[in-house]
Write an enzyme that holds these catalytic residues in place. Structure first.
Site, PDB file in Angstrom:
ATOM      1  N   CYS A   1       0.824  -1.118  -0.066  1.00  0.00           N
ATOM      2  CA  CYS A   1      -0.070   0.053   0.043  1.00  0.00           C
ATOM      3  C   CYS A   1       0.949   1.314  -0.030  1.00  0.00           C
ATOM      4  O   CYS A   1       1.547   1.562   1.229  1.00  0.00           O
ATOM      5  CB  CYS A   1      -1.015  -0.218   1.219  1.00  0.00           C
ATOM      6  SG  CYS A   1      -1.871   1.752   1.235  1.00  0.00           S
TER       7      CYS A   1
ATOM      8  N   CYS B   1      -6.667   5.654  -2.938  1.00  0.00           N
ATOM      9  CA  CYS B   1      -6.116   4.488  -3.255  1.00  0.00           C
ATOM     10  C   CYS B   1      -4.831   4.800  -4.021  1.00  0.00           C
ATOM     11  O   CYS B   1      -4.703   5.423  -5.105  1.00  0.00           O
ATOM     12  CB  CYS B   1      -6.777   3.638  -4.042  1.00  0.00           C
ATOM     13  SG  CYS B   1      -5.894   1.945  -4.080  1.00  0.00           S
TER      14      CYS B   1
END
Length: 278
Positions: free
Chosen positions: A70, A217
């Protein structure tokens, strides 16, 4: 169980870091409880570990709840490390350089952090490059939806035109079912409206069985940047607007290939303390 935590806001991709050592076998169950509305509520959870190489350059290791990669969590942790201070952080040319180990990335990532106003940080991370770019067609309600898979270590993203899809949840389930027999840790569908530069990210992590409409994101933004660079056959430097705000992505281009990718956005640290898990 009582655990120390820090909650961060990297472009509203709300991320909780657990600071105490916990067996990895418990990461999924703990994350599910933390992400729930009845707890401190977040889109994702990362666990702070000692670096794999204690004598190496990394300050700490970030292991995400499903072992996925991430970019937003890496950016947020870099801001946390600057706030806390660490001997391995360098300060050069007005910015802090924070080396981190991150799940889903083979190399130590160097994040750049600049202190901004009102307690915010502007952070940039050099993102791992993709492993593959694959064009695909998804049958949906009697029509074919064309898309592009951008595959990274630890996560893969499908970029599609959301304007063509009446029910995004239904489309997500079709894609998820098509992947049932394949090996992967996490995937996202980036419903991308290219003319408006707006993206809605829907991300699923297999180990926690969690599906989240993310406010922002990082790896999905990276996927859109790589997709755009290949489509336009050039370097790109662009903002991708999302429900939680904008992230900037820069993809460098040479010899018809993306050679490096940089993700930039703001981070704020919103809470710190103890949480309790039954």
């Amino acid at each position: 169980m009582k655990l120390s935590f820090i909650k961060t806001n990297p472009t509203e991709n709300m991320t909780v870091f657990i600071l105490d050592p916990v067996p990895r076998s418990m990461y999924s169950d703990i994350s599910k409880k933390i992400m729930d509305y009845s707890s401190i509520c977040a889109e994702q959870v990362g666990f702070i570990e000692k670096p794999t190489d204690g004598n190496g350059e990394a300050c700490v290791r970030l292991h995400m709840m499903g072992g996925e990669f991430c970019g937003n969590a890496a950016r947020a942790l870099a801001a946390v490390m600057v706030r806390k201070g660490d001997a391995k952080i360098r300060f050069e040319n007005g910015r802090y350089l924070v080396p981190l180990e991150v799940s889903g990335a083979d190399e130590v990532l160097c994040c750049e952090v600049v202190k901004a106003d009102h307690g915010k940080y502007i952070t940039t991370v050099k993102m791992p490059l993709h492993h593959a770019l694959v064009e695909t067609v998804i049958p949906y309600r009697g029509k074919d939806i064309t898309g592009t898979w951008i595959q990274f270590e630890g996560i893969m993203h499908l970029i599609v035109d959301g304007e063509q899809i009446e029910s995004k949840e239904e489309f997500f389930n079709i894609v998820k079912n098509s992947l049932a027999d394949e090996e992967w840790e996490a995937f996202g569908i980036m419903f991308y409206n290219e003319p408006d530069g707006f993206m809605e990210p829907l991300v699923y992590v297999r180990s926690t069985d969690s599906t989240v409409w993310e406010r922002g994101c990082g790896s999905g933004t990276t996927a859109v940047g790589i997709y755009t660079a290949y489509k336009s056959n050039r370097e790109i430097d662009m903002e991708v607007r999302q429900p939680g705000g904008s992230l900037r992505i820069k993809a460098e281009w040479k010899d018809r290939e993306v050679t490096s990718v940089y993700l930039t956005g703001d981070v704020s640290i919103v809470a710190e303390g103890m949480l309790y898990i039954d």
